[in-house]
Design a protein around this motif. Structure first.
Motif, PDB file in Angstrom:
ATOM      1  N   ASP A  86       2.337 -55.147  35.082  1.00 57.17           N
ATOM      2  CA  ASP A  86       3.355 -56.188  35.126  1.00 57.17           C
ATOM      3  C   ASP A  86       3.792 -56.473  36.556  1.00 57.17           C
ATOM      4  OD1 ASP A  86       3.187 -56.316  32.386  1.00 57.17           O
ATOM      5  OD2 ASP A  86       4.889 -54.978  32.056  1.00 57.17           O
ATOM      6  N   TYR A  87       4.012 -55.420  37.322  1.00 61.10           N
ATOM      7  CA  TYR A  87       4.383 -55.629  38.723  1.00 61.10           C
ATOM      8  C   TYR A  87       3.256 -56.299  39.505  1.00 61.10           C
ATOM      9  CZ  TYR A  87       8.714 -52.961  38.384  1.00 61.10           C
ATOM     10  OH  TYR A  87       9.965 -52.550  38.068  1.00 61.10           O
ATOM     11  N   GLU A  88       2.020 -55.982  39.157  1.00 64.38           N
ATOM     12  CA  GLU A  88       0.893 -56.595  39.838  1.00 64.38           C
ATOM     13  C   GLU A  88       0.808 -58.085  39.529  1.00 64.38           C
ATOM     14  OE1 GLU A  88      -3.923 -55.840  40.354  1.00 64.38           O
ATOM     15  OE2 GLU A  88      -2.775 -54.760  38.841  1.00 64.38           O
ATOM     16  N   ASP A  89       1.176 -58.491  38.296  1.00 64.15           N
ATOM     17  CA  ASP A  89       1.183 -59.920  37.967  1.00 64.15           C
ATOM     18  C   ASP A  89       2.262 -60.678  38.731  1.00 64.15           C
ATOM     19  OD1 ASP A  89      -0.911 -59.610  36.248  1.00 64.15           O
ATOM     20  OD2 ASP A  89       0.343 -59.313  34.474  1.00 64.15           O
ATOM     21  N   LEU A  90       3.360 -59.987  39.076  1.00 64.18           N
ATOM     22  CA  LEU A  90       4.450 -60.626  39.797  1.00 64.18           C
ATOM     23  C   LEU A  90       4.241 -60.626  41.305  1.00 64.18           C
ATOM     24  CD1 LEU A  90       7.513 -59.268  37.807  1.00 64.18           C
ATOM     25  CD2 LEU A  90       6.475 -61.522  37.645  1.00 64.18           C
ATOM     26  N   ALA A  91       3.106 -60.175  41.778  1.00 59.81           N
ATOM     27  CA  ALA A  91       2.834 -60.182  43.209  1.00 59.81           C
ATOM     28  C   ALA A  91       2.613 -61.612  43.694  1.00 59.81           C
ATOM     29  CB  ALA A  91       1.612 -59.316  43.524  1.00 59.81           C
ATOM     30  N   THR A  92       2.622 -61.764  45.013  1.00 56.55           N
ATOM     31  CA  THR A  92       2.502 -63.109  45.589  1.00 56.55           C
ATOM     32  C   THR A  92       1.148 -63.742  45.323  1.00 56.55           C
ATOM     33  OG1 THR A  92       1.841 -62.100  47.687  1.00 56.55           O
ATOM     34  CG2 THR A  92       4.177 -62.627  47.399  1.00 56.55           C
ATOM     35  N   GLY A  94      -0.528 -63.057  42.419  1.00 58.30           N
ATOM     36  CA  GLY A  94      -0.769 -62.896  40.993  1.00 58.30           C
ATOM     37  C   GLY A  94      -0.773 -64.222  40.256  1.00 58.30           C
ATOM     38  N   THR A  95      -1.271 -64.173  39.023  1.00 57.50           N
ATOM     39  CA  THR A  95      -1.371 -65.399  38.219  1.00 57.50           C
ATOM     40  C   THR A  95      -0.006 -65.889  37.773  1.00 57.50           C
ATOM     41  OG1 THR A  95      -3.528 -64.618  37.442  1.00 57.50           O
ATOM     42  CG2 THR A  95      -2.491 -66.409  36.216  1.00 57.50           C
ATOM     43  N   VAL A  96       0.847 -64.974  37.348  1.00 57.35           N
ATOM     44  CA  VAL A  96       2.175 -65.355  36.863  1.00 57.35           C
ATOM     45  C   VAL A  96       3.001 -65.973  37.989  1.00 57.35           C
ATOM     46  CG1 VAL A  96       4.289 -64.478  35.816  1.00 57.35           C
ATOM     47  CG2 VAL A  96       2.084 -63.563  35.095  1.00 57.35           C
ATOM     48  N   ARG A 102       4.120 -73.110  40.845  1.00 55.38           N
ATOM     49  CA  ARG A 102       3.644 -74.474  40.586  1.00 55.38           C
ATOM     50  C   ARG A 102       4.619 -75.238  39.712  1.00 55.38           C
ATOM     51  NH1 ARG A 102      -1.884 -75.087  37.348  1.00 55.38           N
ATOM     52  NH2 ARG A 102      -0.537 -74.102  35.787  1.00 55.38           N
ATOM     53  N   LEU A 103       5.149 -74.583  38.686  1.00 57.12           N
ATOM     54  CA  LEU A 103       6.105 -75.242  37.797  1.00 57.12           C
ATOM     55  C   LEU A 103       7.375 -75.619  38.544  1.00 57.12           C
ATOM     56  CD1 LEU A 103       6.926 -76.093  34.930  1.00 57.12           C
ATOM     57  CD2 LEU A 103       7.734 -73.756  34.559  1.00 57.12           C
ATOM     58  N   VAL A 104       7.870 -74.718  39.391  1.00 57.76           N
ATOM     59  CA  VAL A 104       9.107 -74.991  40.142  1.00 57.76           C
ATOM     60  C   VAL A 104       8.891 -76.138  41.125  1.00 57.76           C
ATOM     61  CG1 VAL A 104      10.717 -74.019  41.809  1.00 57.76           C
ATOM     62  CG2 VAL A 104      10.001 -72.659  39.845  1.00 57.76           C
ATOM     63  N   GLU A 105       7.779 -76.133  41.836  1.00 60.65           N
ATOM     64  CA  GLU A 105       7.528 -77.198  42.816  1.00 60.65           C
ATOM     65  C   GLU A 105       7.352 -78.550  42.139  1.00 60.65           C
ATOM     66  OE1 GLU A 105       4.472 -76.467  45.600  1.00 60.65           O
ATOM     67  OE2 GLU A 105       5.433 -74.692  46.478  1.00 60.65           O
ATOM     68  N   CYS A 106       6.631 -78.581  41.039  1.00 61.10           N
ATOM     69  CA  CYS A 106       6.459 -79.861  40.323  1.00 61.10           C
ATOM     70  C   CYS A 106       7.801 -80.386  39.816  1.00 61.10           C
ATOM     71  CB  CYS A 106       5.481 -79.678  39.164  1.00 61.10           C
ATOM     72  SG  CYS A 106       3.774 -79.372  39.665  1.00 61.10           S
TER      73      CYS A 106
END
Length: 299
Positions: A86-92, A94-96, A102-106
């Motif tokens: 889970d921590y690895e997915d939250l890395a800079t 990572g996919t998540v 992308r969602l925030v910027e859009c």
């Protein structure tokens, strides 16, 4: 005197516990360990002795189940691995993290574009800031791909539909949204400026015709017919002024109207290309652009 001589009578005990007794004894704990105890000593008249002891040789029985301690250790290791994942997915990288960014910027680009268009229409300064309305869609397409630009365009149109109604939303979508999506998509694919300007010019012209058709439907008047009639009258007066006694046909009028529309949209799109190229260069995205040679030298 031989100290290494072993006296057979000096053995204290020699015990071997058989396997079947360990398995059948009720006092034996439920474990898979078998104990073998060996002990012997040698002594002499000088009271010097040597003692060798072998105890607790552990042999695992493959038929027994895993103990509770080992099961808990295994579960803790699995939980630790899941937490690390889970921590690895939250890395800079990572996919998540990338999907969230992308969602925030859009969302931010859609909000900025919708608010700018709404305020420009409310303050009647749309003509001065019309070249910047497609910029958020182009940035989203350049940074995150074609789907991100499409989502930004749709989100901006839905925001304007909520704030100003369907007329303003459709106007933005036809005049600015489709042009920004086409430009961002072509720049993302790395096409040259000739093809990009031609495609965006056609998209802008079709959007302008669609805007005129919607306006005609709303005011219950055929604006296209009024435009062609005015062009016909102006051309007839010009030909009469220069001494040419002829009446232009409607096909010629339609050709002139389409040519003027494409020229207008072409100049507008060309200026947008130059302006957005300078803007992306200042943002440090020059390497992702396919610029013509004369513009690279000028920049």
């Amino acid at each position: 005197m031989n100290l290494l001589k072993i006296n057979p009578q000096s053995f204290h005990y020699y015990k071997i516990t058989p396997i079947h007794s360990l398995l059948s004894s009720p006092k034996t704990p439920n474990s898979s360990l078998l104990h073998y105890d060996f002990f012997f000593s040698s002594s002499s008249s000088s009271s010097n002795y040597s003692q060798i002891s072998f105890s607790k040789f552990n042999f695992r029985n493959p038929r027994t189940n895993v103990s509770n301690k080992e099961g808990s250790m295994w579960s803790n290791e699995v939980e630790s691995f899941d937490l690390f994942r889970d921590y690895e997915d939250l890395a800079t990288d990572g996919t998540v993290y990338n999907k969230t960014l992308r969602l925030v910027e859009c969302s931010m680009f859609a909000a900025v574009a919708g608010l700018a268009y709404f305020l420009s229409n409310s303050l009647a300064i749309e003509n001065y800031f019309g070249c910047f309305f497609a910029l958020p869609i182009v940035i989203s397409s350049m940074r995150w791909g074609l789907s991100a630009g499409r989502k930004t365009m749709v989100a901006t149109a839905m925001l304007l539909l909520t704030l100003s109604g369907p007329v303003k939303a459709s106007t933005y979508l036809l005049m600015h949204g489709l042009v920004g999506l086409a430009m961002g998509s072509l720049w993302r694919l790395g096409t040259n400026w000739g093809l990009s300007i031609a495609v965006c010019t056609v998209v802008r012209a079709l959007g302008a015709i669609g805007y005129v058709v919607i306006s005609s439907f709303l005011i219950r008047e055929n604006i296209l017919a009024l435009i062609t009639i005015n062009i016909h009258a102006s051309l007839t007066y010009l030909l009469t002024a220069i001494g040419v006694n002829t009446v232009p046909s409607m096909n010629a009028i339609y050709t002139i109207f389409g040519t003027l529309l494409l020229l207008n949209c072409g100049f507008f799109v060309f200026l947008l290309h130059i302006l957005y190229a300078l803007f992306f260069t200042r943002l440090g995205m020059k390497d992702s652009l396919t610029l013509p040679r004369w513009l690279k030298k000028a920049i």
